[in-house]
Design an enzyme around this catalytic site. Structure first.
Site, PDB file in Angstrom:
ATOM      1  CG  HIS A 190       1.131  -2.184   7.403  1.00  0.00           C
ATOM      2  ND1 HIS A 190       0.348  -1.084   7.163  1.00  0.00           N
ATOM      3  CD2 HIS A 190       1.025  -2.451   8.736  1.00  0.00           C
ATOM      4  CE1 HIS A 190      -0.218  -0.696   8.304  1.00  0.00           C
ATOM      5  NE2 HIS A 190       0.180  -1.507   9.276  1.00  0.00           N
TER       6      HIS A 190
ATOM      7  CG  HIS B 246       1.457   2.519   4.652  1.00  0.00           C
ATOM      8  ND1 HIS B 246       1.018   1.685   5.645  1.00  0.00           N
ATOM      9  CD2 HIS B 246       2.165   3.493   5.278  1.00  0.00           C
ATOM     10  CE1 HIS B 246       1.441   2.118   6.809  1.00  0.00           C
ATOM     11  NE2 HIS B 246       2.138   3.219   6.623  1.00  0.00           N
TER      12      HIS B 246
ATOM     13  NE  ARG C  16      -2.467  -4.353   9.341  1.00  0.00           N
ATOM     14  CZ  ARG C  16      -2.810  -3.191   8.793  1.00  0.00           C
ATOM     15  NH1 ARG C  16      -2.797  -3.044   7.491  1.00  0.00           N
ATOM     16  NH2 ARG C  16      -3.153  -2.172   9.545  1.00  0.00           N
TER      17      ARG C  16
ATOM     18  CD  GLU D 218       0.810  -1.852   3.530  1.00  0.00           C
ATOM     19  OE1 GLU D 218       1.549  -0.869   3.706  1.00  0.00           O
ATOM     20  OE2 GLU D 218      -0.239  -2.043   4.181  1.00  0.00           O
TER      21      GLU D 218
ATOM     22  CD  GLU E 139      -2.432   3.216   2.550  1.00  0.00           C
ATOM     23  OE1 GLU E 139      -1.971   2.232   1.920  1.00  0.00           O
ATOM     24  OE2 GLU E 139      -2.750   3.173   3.743  1.00  0.00           O
TER      25      GLU E 139
HETATM   26 ZN   LIG Z   1       0.029  -0.163   5.344  1.00  0.00          ZN
END
Ligand SMILES: [Zn+2]
Length: 413
Positions: A174, A299, A229, A177, A374
């Site tokens: 993404h 991410h 994104r 990020e 994440e």
């Molecule tokens: Zn992501």
């Protein structure tokens, strides 16, 4: 009649917005916490409509949802939330200012460091430099070309056999990020420049690394739209650009938590692996085959350490093995700066989202230990994490990576 024409013009303006560079002046991120199933359901509907930029998607009851609205959208969003009896707070009051503070000053290419964020070309140049400086430790290969023609590189680190257990690491699927490529490159730098410290690990475990696997999207966040994104692919006759590359993988593709609308931020694409960049990464994991023992895809944000499945609430048969290793990794991570992570399967920890790379790596690629991480933070800055947090994020995440490396070094399977 005249008002009908005016309305048509206004609608055309609204429809044209996705292709414009968005004006973030006055944009804010609101946080709301749903407390009833119907509130979650409605927020999901709002997400699928694609009018707002959901920084954090609706999860379970009691879990925060972060929604960015541009200045002209704010009154409508607030009225909508009021209508649903959803209380909200302002998470980020001045998105535009935060964007300005975190974008690096650019007067030509800069040498790699971890006190600022680096663009795609700088990262690629640095990979080449590493391979040239440390030829006995690492090598770099051109393994593909993005939609817009950017070279995609795979860095291999290790001093032992090619058949040693390997950890495949990627980041930046993404585009916005930014902490993901920054953290991945930080960890690579630690391994390579402190190879004496990690000699035993490097002799027993290989690392396969692609720091920014959405090159065009990532480049676009530096030149045009910081909060982009998706990928940057175009389809004939479609105004909106790009596909969510983490909904594009060919395992349970197009199922829950995806959209078939090209304007949505969770658009799964016209077909599985429609995005060339994802085919490139897939082909590397396939080529390496049984040499890949673990897959870690980075991410941001939310501080979660997740394993499959993302497509549904079922767990893999061996989920306890994946969970145990994640627990050890997060314990090591938290010990560094006290940063708290949540652990669990993707669907149970965040939300159902089919077509993710981690699901494919396990379900098709045959990689047992597959994870989506994440990184920082939990919302204070969200995607606009200040560059001062790159090094601490790198330090703590590297300790977690070492847990994986030592597990395989000690014969873990
Ligand atoms: Zn992501």
């Amino acid at each position: 009649m005249r008002s009908a024409v005016l309305l048509a013009c206004l609608l055309a303006l609204v429809a044209a917005r996705p292709s414009e560079r968005p004006n973030l002046h006055g944009a804010q991120v609101l946080r709301t916490v749903p407390h009833s199933p119907s509130q979650v359901h409605y927020l999901h509907g709002l997400l699928r409509q694609g009018h707002y930029d959901f920084w954090r998607e609706p999860r379970a009851l009691g879990q925060p949802v972060d929604i960015m609205a541009k200045a002209w959208q704010l009154p409508v969003l607030k009225a909508t939330l009021d209508g649903l009896h959803l209380k909200y707070s302002v998470m980020i009051s001045n998105v535009a200012q935060l964007v300005r503070e975190t974008v690096p000053r650019h007067d030509g290419p800069r040498a790699m460091d971890w006190t600022s964020y680096h663009d795609y070309d700088e990262i690629n140049d640095w990979l080449d430099e590493l391979a040239a400086t440390y030829p006995s430790l690492c090598s770099v290969e051109d393994v593909g070309t993005s939609y817009e023609g950017r070279t995609m590189k795979l860095l291999t680190i290790g001093t032992g056999d090619a058949s040693n257990p390997g950890i495949f690491i990627d980041g930046g699927i993404h585009a916005r990020e930014w902490i993901a490529p920054a953290t991945v490159t930080y960890m690579v730098n630690e391994l390579v420049t402190k190879s004496d410290t990690y000699a035993d690990i490097l002799a027993a475990v290989n690392f396969y690394v692609m720091p920014a696997i959405n090159p065009d999207g990532y480049a676009y966040t530096f030149t045009d739209e910081r909060l982009w994104r998706k990928t940057r692919s175009h389809q004939d006759g479609v105004i909106c650009v790009g596909v969510d590359p983490n909904r594009n993988w060919g395992f349970h593709w197009g199922e829950g938590g995806t959209s078939d609308s090209p304007c949505s931020d969770i658009y799964c694409g016209p077909e599985p692996f429609s995005e060339v960049e994802m085919r490139v990464v897939r082909d590397q994991i396939t080529r390496l085959g049984s040499a890949v023992s673990a897959y870690l895809t980075f991410h941001s944000y939310s501080q979660l350490w997740m394993y499959p499945w993302g497509y549904g609430y079922d767990l893999p048969d061996d989920w306890e093995d994946l969970d145990a290793l994640a627990q050890d990794a997060v314990t090591a991570l938290t010990a560094v700066h006290g940063t708290i992570y949540e652990i669990g399967s993707s669907a149970n920890t965040i939300y159902v989202a089919a077509g993710g790379s981690d699901d494919w790596a396990k379900g098709v690629g045959g990689v047992k230990y597959s994870y989506t991480v994440e990184l920082r933070d939990t919302g204070s800055y969200g995607f606009l994490l200040p560059p001062e947090q790159i090094i601490p994020t790198g330090e703590e995440t590297f300790e977690a990576l070492l847990v994986y490396a030592r597990f395989f070094q000690n014969g873990g399977t």
